[in-house]
Design an enzyme around this catalytic site. Structure first.
Site, PDB file in Angstrom:
ATOM      1  N   GLY A 181       0.490  -0.985  -0.119  1.00 51.78           N
ATOM      2  CA  GLY A 181      -0.251  -0.220  -0.558  1.00 51.78           C
ATOM      3  C   GLY A 181       0.750   1.489   0.045  1.00 51.78           C
ATOM      4  O   GLY A 181      -0.227   2.535  -0.044  1.00 51.78           O
ATOM      5  N   HIS A 239       0.260   5.203   7.395  1.00 51.86           N
ATOM      6  CA  HIS A 239      -0.497   4.178   7.421  1.00 51.86           C
ATOM      7  C   HIS A 239      -2.212   5.072   7.962  1.00 51.86           C
ATOM      8  O   HIS A 239      -3.429   4.477   8.847  1.00 51.86           O
ATOM      9  CB  HIS A 239      -1.056   3.276   8.496  1.00 51.86           C
ATOM     10  CG  HIS A 239       0.296   2.923   8.242  1.00 51.86           C
ATOM     11  ND1 HIS A 239       2.022   2.283   8.883  1.00 51.86           N
ATOM     12  CD2 HIS A 239       0.946   1.605   7.071  1.00 51.86           C
ATOM     13  CE1 HIS A 239       2.050   2.037   8.528  1.00 51.86           C
ATOM     14  NE2 HIS A 239       2.347   1.545   7.770  1.00 51.86           N
ATOM     15  N   ASP A 297     -19.556  25.992 -22.359  1.00 52.56           N
ATOM     16  CA  ASP A 297     -18.957  25.992 -21.511  1.00 52.56           C
ATOM     17  C   ASP A 297     -19.265  27.223 -20.778  1.00 52.56           C
ATOM     18  O   ASP A 297     -19.173  27.950 -19.847  1.00 52.56           O
ATOM     19  CB  ASP A 297     -17.116  25.723 -20.452  1.00 52.56           C
ATOM     20  CG  ASP A 297     -17.019  26.672 -21.711  1.00 52.56           C
ATOM     21  OD1 ASP A 297     -16.647  27.008 -22.936  1.00 52.56           O
ATOM     22  OD2 ASP A 297     -15.652  26.201 -21.679  1.00 52.56           O
ATOM     23  N   GLY A 298     -20.205  27.667 -21.475  1.00 51.59           N
ATOM     24  CA  GLY A 298     -20.753  28.755 -21.601  1.00 51.59           C
ATOM     25  C   GLY A 298     -20.061  30.153 -21.456  1.00 51.59           C
ATOM     26  O   GLY A 298     -20.122  31.338 -20.752  1.00 51.59           O
ATOM     27  N   SER A 323      -8.818  28.512 -27.307  1.00 56.37           N
ATOM     28  CA  SER A 323      -9.254  27.616 -28.379  1.00 56.37           C
ATOM     29  C   SER A 323      -9.847  29.232 -29.734  1.00 56.37           C
ATOM     30  O   SER A 323      -9.062  29.597 -31.439  1.00 56.37           O
ATOM     31  CB  SER A 323      -9.793  26.768 -29.275  1.00 56.37           C
ATOM     32  OG  SER A 323     -11.764  26.880 -28.328  1.00 56.37           O
ATOM     33  N   GLY A 336      -6.977  24.512 -37.804  1.00 59.93           N
ATOM     34  CA  GLY A 336      -8.731  23.871 -36.989  1.00 59.93           C
ATOM     35  C   GLY A 336      -8.699  22.343 -37.232  1.00 59.93           C
ATOM     36  O   GLY A 336      -9.467  22.251 -36.038  1.00 59.93           O
ATOM     37  N   MET A 391     -17.908  28.690 -36.369  1.00 61.75           N
ATOM     38  CA  MET A 391     -17.991  29.237 -37.060  1.00 61.75           C
ATOM     39  C   MET A 391     -17.416  29.937 -38.471  1.00 61.75           C
ATOM     40  O   MET A 391     -17.368  30.882 -39.003  1.00 61.75           O
ATOM     41  CB  MET A 391     -16.804  30.572 -36.423  1.00 61.75           C
ATOM     42  CG  MET A 391     -14.943  30.260 -36.418  1.00 61.75           C
ATOM     43  SD  MET A 391     -14.333  30.772 -35.712  1.00 61.75           S
ATOM     44  CE  MET A 391     -14.294  30.944 -34.042  1.00 61.75           C
ATOM     45  N   PRO A 405     -22.494  29.610 -31.754  1.00 62.34           N
ATOM     46  CA  PRO A 405     -22.705  31.372 -30.299  1.00 62.34           C
ATOM     47  C   PRO A 405     -21.036  31.724 -31.497  1.00 62.34           C
ATOM     48  O   PRO A 405     -20.553  32.502 -31.570  1.00 62.34           O
ATOM     49  CB  PRO A 405     -22.149  30.704 -29.346  1.00 62.34           C
ATOM     50  CG  PRO A 405     -21.416  29.661 -29.061  1.00 62.34           C
ATOM     51  CD  PRO A 405     -22.302  28.500 -30.142  1.00 62.34           C
TER      52      PRO A 405
END
Length: 584
Positions: free
Chosen positions: A80, A227, A407-408, A452, A492, A501, A564
């Site tokens: 572990g 531990h 992602d707004g 981007s 792109g 776009m 968008p």
């Protein structure tokens, strides 16, 4: 407490007690009973320098014959804590490692079998390196006595590097990640052929200069054991800098019986150890903070290890180990080893090193007379002001469109570009050369827009700039838009029809090619048609299946609004048209 909240050691304890518990199914294992054996088999199968000792959970070097006449080193403990200890078996470090069940000391029979295998392989003696836990001391100690009764020259060093408690109990300081450094020093001496008694004496002396302190995030348990044992103080989470300062303060506090004695001018090896679940990013931040804190106290950090060296399953925390060092110890530390888990460290002194260089001077986007105002300066300023105003006006709308498939933040990223351009316009003249202006804008969006979108716009503007450097007639503008569009497509990876776009830009660019053949009186009509094509293209994305960008990861039936990015392109082109006197 829910399953996700259970500490790793609690989950494992439940699993071991009740067999194939549901909690174990959250781990990528076959069974609790077989996991240690299968893990050891995996380690050996992937490292040609290691083999298993049949019938035991013991990993030894595959070239035992190379130990002839040299001291062999044996360590181990509960599983572990990987890569400890099997990961440190190799020339220049351990000769073998004995594994117990998870968080359980290995049985003395396996320890004895390992000792005898090393001795019969031709070793001149065997040194046991043991962490200071009762079970380890007892089981390794029993095996040592049994080996001595068989005539094997064997000795044991107990590592107790814990700096947590100001007044350690009778059990003493725990053995923690500093044990790995002891493996390295002892292994280098054994490789040199030094005798057992010399190695023991040197290692015991070196161990006095090693200190470790563990700490998890969340409700911080200062001095956490490997531990999951509680430490000496609990406090709320703090920033990385504050956490590191607290740890170093405690480790170097002379009022604590377990402190590590360090003074300004001392040199140390630093080990920042991931207890299992910290991200590489967090580890890098902690490493920077620790180096900075130590150097601020005048301590020279000459070597740095940062990574997972002695874990506690997937415990979310880290430990700091400091080893006071000199040139002789550094030579041992730097010696080569084939142990698979030992990092490939530089042997260059890190203390006082300049960690940055100056970047090359930026190539000026303004060259000679092209940076002067000209007949087009006022017009281009007006166009830019209109573009920025319209993008800011539609910021919330673009964000809302983006929330449906991304992602707004499409509106926010375009707003960043608009603000950057407005700021630049407030303190700069607009050059009369359109190509020069596009180069400036490319740099602005690259630095300030981000993501981007910033890269794509910068690509477009950079590629569109050359055709307009020496000419600004309508055909040059058409060529510029075409070149920028092709750069977007080339780098792109998207094309018209992919719901990006480009669905607005490509039809507009194609329409603008007519500028090269129409009289000046027909230019605005061409521009108007290009704007309309862009707006139709943006609207058409409602019915397209996304093949690029974030929207391509969303189920098609959930993407029902226009793209968008395409809407933003249409907005920009409409703003250009209006600013040039083409209506609303």
């Amino acid at each position: 407490m829910g399953a996700q909240q259970l500490p790793a050691w609690c989950i494992w304890g439940v699993a071991r007690e009740h067999g194939q518990n549901m909690e174990v199914q959250k781990k990528l294992l076959n069974s609790v009973e077989r996991c240690v054996d299968e893990a050891l088999s995996g380690i050996v199968s992937s490292n040609a320098g290691l083999v298993l000792l049949e019938g035991h959970r013991v990993v030894v070097r595959s070239d035992l014959g190379a130990l002839k006449g040299r001291v062999a080193l044996l360590s181990g403990g509960g599983s572990g804590h990987e890569p400890a200890h099997a990961g440190y078996v190799g020339a220049g470090m351990l000769s073998g490692a004995v594994a117990g069940a998870v968080f359980a000391s290995p049985p003395p029979g396996s320890v004895l079998a390992a000792i005898l295998a090393l001795w019969q392989g031709g070793a001149a003696g065997v040194l046991l390196i043991v962490k200071n836990y009762t079970g380890d001391r007892l089981n390794f100690g029993l095996a040592l006595e049994q080996a001595r009764a068989r005539g094997v020259p064997v000795d044991m060093v107990i590592v107790a590097d814990d700096c947590a408690f100001t007044q350690p109990s009778k059990a003493g300081r725990r053995g923690l990640c500093g044990t790995v450094l002891v493996h390295k020093l002892a292994g280098a001496m054994a490789e040199e052929g030094r005798p057992l008694n010399e190695i023991v004496a040197k290692v015991k002396e070196a161990a006095k200069g090693i200190g470790t302190l563990g700490l998890p995030p969340g409700d911080m348990e200062l001095g956490l054991g490997i531990h999951g044992e509680p430490g000496m103080k609990r406090s709320k989470i703090a920033s990385a800098d504050e956490v590191v300062k607290t740890m170093i303060d405690h480790m170097m506090d002379p009022s604590s019986q377990s402190h590590l004695s360090l003074k300004s001018g001392d040199s140390v090896v630093l080990c920042v150890n991931n207890l299992g679940a910290l991200s590489c990013l967090e580890m890098a931040v902690v490493t920077r903070a620790t180096i900075s804190c130590l150097e601020g106290r005048g301590v020279r950090v000459v070597r740095v290890m940062s990574g997972s060296f002695m874990t506690s399953l997937e415990m979310s925390g880290m430990s700091l180990t400091l080893m006071r060092t000199d040139q002789d110890m550094l030579k041992l530390f730097d010696a080569k080893t084939t142990a698979p888990a030992w990092p490939n460290l530089s042997s260059i002194d890190l203390s006082g090193r300049n960690c940055s260089i100056q970047p090359a001077d930026k190539i000026s986007a303004s060259v000679g007379p092209s940076n002067q105002e000209g007949p087009l300066s006022d017009v281009m300023r007006k166009v830019l002001e209109k573009v920025c105003a319209d993008l800011l006006h539609r910021q919330d709308e673009l964000n809302a469109l983006d929330r449906a498939a991304g992602d707004g933040d499409c509106g926010n990223t375009h707003a960043l570009a608009a603000h950057a351009i407005q700021e630049w316009l407030s303190s700069h003249m607009v050059p009369g050369c359109p190509g020069q202006l596009l180069s400036v804008l490319a740099g602005l969006v690259q630095e300030r827009m981000g993501g981007s979108s910033g890269a794509l716009y910068s690509l477009f503007l950079t590629a569109a700039s050359p055709p307009l450097k020496s000419c600004s007639d309508p055909s040059a503008w058409a060529e510029a838009v075409h070149a920028g569009t092709e750069a977007m497509r080339r780098y792109g990876g998207a094309d018209q029809g992919d719901r990006t776009m480009l669905d607005a830009l490509c039809p507009a660019a194609e329409e603008l090619r007519a500028l090269s053949s129409v009289p000046s009186s027909g230019m605005m009509a061409v521009l108007q048609k290009a704007v309309e094509k862009a707006e139709l293209g943006a609207e058409s994305t409602r019915d397209l299946t996304a093949k690029a960008g974030r929207a391509s990861y969303i189920a098609t039936e959930r993407v029902t609004l226009p793209d968008p990015g395409a809407v933003a392109i249409a907005t920009i082109l409409r703003a250009v048209f209006v600013a040039l006197g083409g209506g609303k």
